[in-house]
Write an enzyme that holds these catalytic residues in place. Structure first.
Site, short mmCIF file in Angstrom:
data_model
loop_
_atom_site.label_atom_id
_atom_site.label_comp_id
_atom_site.label_asym_id
_atom_site.label_seq_id
_atom_site.Cartn_x
_atom_site.Cartn_y
_atom_site.Cartn_z
CG HIS A 155 -49.74 3.88 10.66
ND1 HIS A 155 -49.77 4.73 9.57
CD2 HIS A 155 -50.45 4.47 11.64
CE1 HIS A 155 -50.48 5.80 9.90
NE2 HIS A 155 -50.89 5.68 11.13
CB CYS A 205 -13.99 2.87 1.39
SG CYS A 205 -15.33 2.70 2.55
CB CYS A 212 -17.70 5.37 2.18
SG CYS A 212 -17.13 4.42 0.77
CE1 TYR A 226 -21.04 8.36 -4.25
CE2 TYR A 226 -20.70 7.73 -6.51
CZ TYR A 226 -20.35 7.63 -5.18
OH TYR A 226 -19.31 6.83 -4.79
CB ILE A 227 -18.60 12.34 -5.49
CG1 ILE A 227 -18.46 10.82 -5.25
CG2 ILE A 227 -17.57 13.10 -4.65
CD1 ILE A 227 -17.13 10.22 -5.68
CD GLU A 233 -47.88 4.16 6.92
OE1 GLU A 233 -48.86 3.42 7.01
OE2 GLU A 233 -47.60 5.04 7.76
CE LYS A 246 -20.64 9.56 1.03
NZ LYS A 246 -21.00 8.68 -0.10
CD GLU A 305 -2.46 1.81 0.25
OE1 GLU A 305 -3.31 1.09 -0.28
OE2 GLU A 305 -2.18 2.96 -0.17
CD GLU A 358 -22.72 11.14 -1.74
OE1 GLU A 358 -23.41 10.13 -1.67
OE2 GLU A 358 -21.47 11.10 -1.71
P1 FAD Z 1 -9.46 1.80 -3.16
O1 FAD Z 1 -10.26 1.82 -1.93
O2 FAD Z 1 -9.33 3.06 -3.94
O3 FAD Z 1 -8.00 1.31 -2.74
C1 FAD Z 1 -6.92 1.29 -3.63
C2 FAD Z 1 -5.65 1.43 -2.84
O4 FAD Z 1 -4.54 1.10 -3.66
C3 FAD Z 1 -5.39 2.85 -2.35
O5 FAD Z 1 -5.18 2.83 -0.96
C4 FAD Z 1 -4.12 3.28 -3.08
O6 FAD Z 1 -3.29 4.11 -2.30
C5 FAD Z 1 -3.46 1.95 -3.34
N1 FAD Z 1 -2.54 1.92 -4.50
C6 FAD Z 1 -2.80 2.38 -5.75
N2 FAD Z 1 -1.77 2.10 -6.55
C7 FAD Z 1 -0.84 1.45 -5.79
C8 FAD Z 1 0.45 0.89 -6.07
N3 FAD Z 1 0.98 0.92 -7.30
N4 FAD Z 1 1.14 0.32 -5.05
C9 FAD Z 1 0.61 0.26 -3.80
N5 FAD Z 1 -0.60 0.77 -3.49
C10 FAD Z 1 -1.32 1.34 -4.48
N6 FAD Z 1 -18.70 3.70 -2.16
C11 FAD Z 1 -19.79 3.25 -1.49
O7 FAD Z 1 -20.09 2.05 -1.55
N7 FAD Z 1 -20.56 4.12 -0.74
C12 FAD Z 1 -20.26 5.43 -0.63
O8 FAD Z 1 -20.97 6.17 0.05
C13 FAD Z 1 -19.11 5.92 -1.31
N8 FAD Z 1 -18.75 7.22 -1.20
C14 FAD Z 1 -17.62 7.65 -1.81
C15 FAD Z 1 -17.26 8.99 -1.66
C16 FAD Z 1 -16.13 9.48 -2.26
C17 FAD Z 1 -15.76 10.93 -2.06
C18 FAD Z 1 -15.34 8.61 -3.08
C19 FAD Z 1 -14.11 9.13 -3.76
C20 FAD Z 1 -15.68 7.28 -3.24
C21 FAD Z 1 -16.83 6.79 -2.60
N9 FAD Z 1 -17.23 5.46 -2.74
C22 FAD Z 1 -18.35 5.01 -2.09
C23 FAD Z 1 -16.50 4.53 -3.62
C24 FAD Z 1 -15.57 3.61 -2.80
O9 FAD Z 1 -14.73 4.38 -1.99
C25 FAD Z 1 -14.75 2.74 -3.75
O10 FAD Z 1 -15.63 2.05 -4.62
C26 FAD Z 1 -13.90 1.73 -3.02
O11 FAD Z 1 -13.01 2.36 -2.12
C27 FAD Z 1 -13.10 0.89 -4.04
O12 FAD Z 1 -12.23 0.02 -3.37
P2 FAD Z 1 -10.93 -0.53 -4.10
O13 FAD Z 1 -10.38 -1.58 -3.19
O14 FAD Z 1 -11.22 -0.89 -5.48
O15 FAD Z 1 -9.93 0.70 -4.20
#
Ligand code: FAD
Length: 459
Positions: A435, A43, A48, A178-179, A440, A51, A35, A182
């Site tokens: 109710h 998230c 998420c 949506y972002i 409902e 937010k 990471e 919100e």
């Molecule tokens: P991510 O959570 O993005 O994780 C990817 C990780 O990989 C990151 O930590 C990054 O640093 C790391 N990384 C990238 N490249 C490398 C590399 N080469 N080497 C090492 N590490 C690396 N979803 C919902 O379900 N409900 C919500 O209400 C919601 N609200 C959101 C609000 C905002 C403002 C945003 C931006 C997103 C929101 N989402 C929401 C979407 C949700 O956050 C994502 O769908 C989810 O986090 C995707 O998970 P992921 O594991 O694919 O990637």
């Protein structure tokens, strides 16, 4: 051939952490995870979680105004942004710690640095270390995409919005997804004067048309200056603030400009092409239903695959990957009928088809009602909720549920179970109402407001 790991995960977000943890703890696989930023990913750190905490914070002003009308002696002071922000940062630190401990406890070896692919079985860490793995899982998520326009460097994205030094007095939100919506509601609730530019004719493109209108109307009544068919052409920093020129040539000054104009898969410089994985048109990693790329040892899950960009989906894809690869039980992820919520004010929960999409699919009946809920009617608020069912006229199955109301996200989770089970309109009707509640209405909608297509035409 022996490998350093059975599985190496690139990316410690929702999908990557879950896959790594379950593979290590429940199947005994030797797992490594890299990471490059903070554990927890979008998230937890910049999506998420922060937010939703900001949504909570932003709802108190209206709640206090309502409380006054309900008879409480409440005086509304200002919002202490630095106090909130420092509590928020503390909470994110706490959650990041939990994620790190969970990985450690599962026996996952964590590398706090960037990783790229060197070949189909090898990753290269930023410090030059090379590690081999039988399977490599790409879970690198997405990143805010900024348009190419003069002065865009003065704008912020959702990555920075949670850490501002001060609450802006005037905020421009650019985008209609949506972002963006919100964020507009959050800052409006916190007392910022919010303007929202969206280049299309109505915000929340792709969602149900009636729900979009309902939410936009509510946002405007509550103070968000939504300007559709409007975009930014240039930004310039001046002594008075950030000067934004729009497509009509109007120039306005803001303290912050937030671009929420889409996210792109995080694949730049990852070495995928070199390892034999051709990227899609948007830079996404193409995968099959088992999350496998064209290179058999390389899999991808979550936002980087550009399928459904939601946390619970990334988690499910991670679990399905482990089930398929480490338990020998090929498990595709079911992307149908995913309930979700938009945390605008009012909240929007939906599952299944929009009315517009359902009309394309065949004859439908639309049951819809917008009414003043008891809680608001008592204090003479005009705010209405929307409850809407879209029903297939042939099978009677409920194809879509749309709720715009306080706590719609909580309601849609439960309605989603019924829709996923294939419930018909008559199943809804057979269910006795709770109710007095808003939901409902979902089981008491008697007469369609519209019928379209095929069997229903002319009805
Ligand atoms: P991510 O959570 O993005 O994780 C990817 C990780 O990989 C990151 O930590 C990054 O640093 C790391 N990384 C990238 N490249 C490398 C590399 N080469 N080497 C090492 N590490 C690396 N979803 C919902 O379900 N409900 C919500 O209400 C919601 N609200 C959101 C609000 C905002 C403002 C945003 C931006 C997103 C929101 N989402 C929401 C979407 C949700 O956050 C994502 O769908 C989810 O986090 C995707 O998970 P992921 O594991 O694919 O990637």
């Amino acid at each position: 051939m022996s490998f350093d790991f059975d599985l190496f995960v690139i990316g410690g977000g929702s999908g990557g952490v879950r896959a790594a943890r379950v593979a290590a703890a429940e199947t005994g696989a030797r797992v490594g995870l890299a990471e490059e930023s903070r554990m927890g990913g979008t998230c937890v750190i910049r999506g998420c979680v922060p937010k939703k905490l900001m949504v909570f914070a932003s709802e108190y002003a209206e709640a206090m105004r309502e409380a006054r009308d309900y008879g409480w002696d409440v005086r509304i002071g200002g919002f202490d942004w630095p106090a909130f922000r420092s509590r928020l940062e503390g909470e994110l630190d706490r959650l990041e710690g939990i994620y790190n401990r969970l990985l450690e406890g599962s026996g996952v070896e964590v590398f706090a640095q960037r990783a790229t692919l060197a070949d189909p079985h090898k990753v290269r860490l930023a410090d030059g270390t090379e590690l081999t793995a039988k399977h490599i899982l790409i879970a690198t998520g997405g990143w805010p995409a900024l348009p190419d326009l003069p002065g865009v460097e003065h704008a912020i994205t959702s990555n920075e919005v949670f850490h501002l030094d001060a609450l802006p007095e005037r905020l421009l939100v650019v985008g209609g997804g949506y972002i963006a919506c919100e964020m507009a509601c959050i800052f409006n609730g916190l007392g910022t004067q919010v303007t929202q530019y969206y280049r299309g004719p109505q915000i929340l493109r792709g969602f149900d048309g009636e729900a979009r209108e309902h939410i936009a109307g509510h946002m405007i009544r509550h103070g968000v200056d939504i300007r559709c068919n409007t975009n930014v052409t240039a930004l310039r920093r001046t002594a008075a603030g950030i000067e934004a020129t729009d497509t009509a040539g109007e120039v306005r000054i803001f303290d912050q400009v937030l671009f929420a104009t889409g996210r792109a898969p995080n694949t730049a410089g990852l070495g995928l092409e070199g390892a034999g994985v051709a990227l899609g048109a948007r830079g996404e990693v193409p995968v099959d239903e088992y999350n496998q790329t064209a290179v058999p040892s390389i899999f991808a899950i979550g936002d980087v695959t550009d399928r459904v960009q939601l946390t619970p989906v990334a988690i499910r894809e991670g679990m399905a990957f482990v089930e398929t690869v480490f338990r020998g039980n090929p498990t595709p992820v079911d992307h149908e009928l995913i309930p979700s919520a938009v945390f605008t004010q009012p909240e929007y929960g939906m599952v299944g088809m929009s009315e517009e999409a359902a009309r394309e699919a065949g004859p439908i009946e639309v049951y819809s009602t917008a009414f003043r809920p008891m809680h608001k009617g008592f204090i003479d608020r005009e705010d209405r909720v929307l409850m809407k069912l879209i029903v297939c006229a042939k099978t009677r199955r409920v194809l879509g549920v749309h709720i715009v109301a306080d706590h719609a996200g909580e309601m849609i989770q439960l309605a989603g179970i019924a829709v996923k089970m294939g419930a018909t309109k008559e199943d809804f009707d057979r269910t006795v109402a709770v109710h007095p509640t808003m939901s409902e209405e979902l089981v008491t909608l008697k007469t369609p407001v519209r019928r379209t297509g095929g069997d229903c035409s002319g009805a």
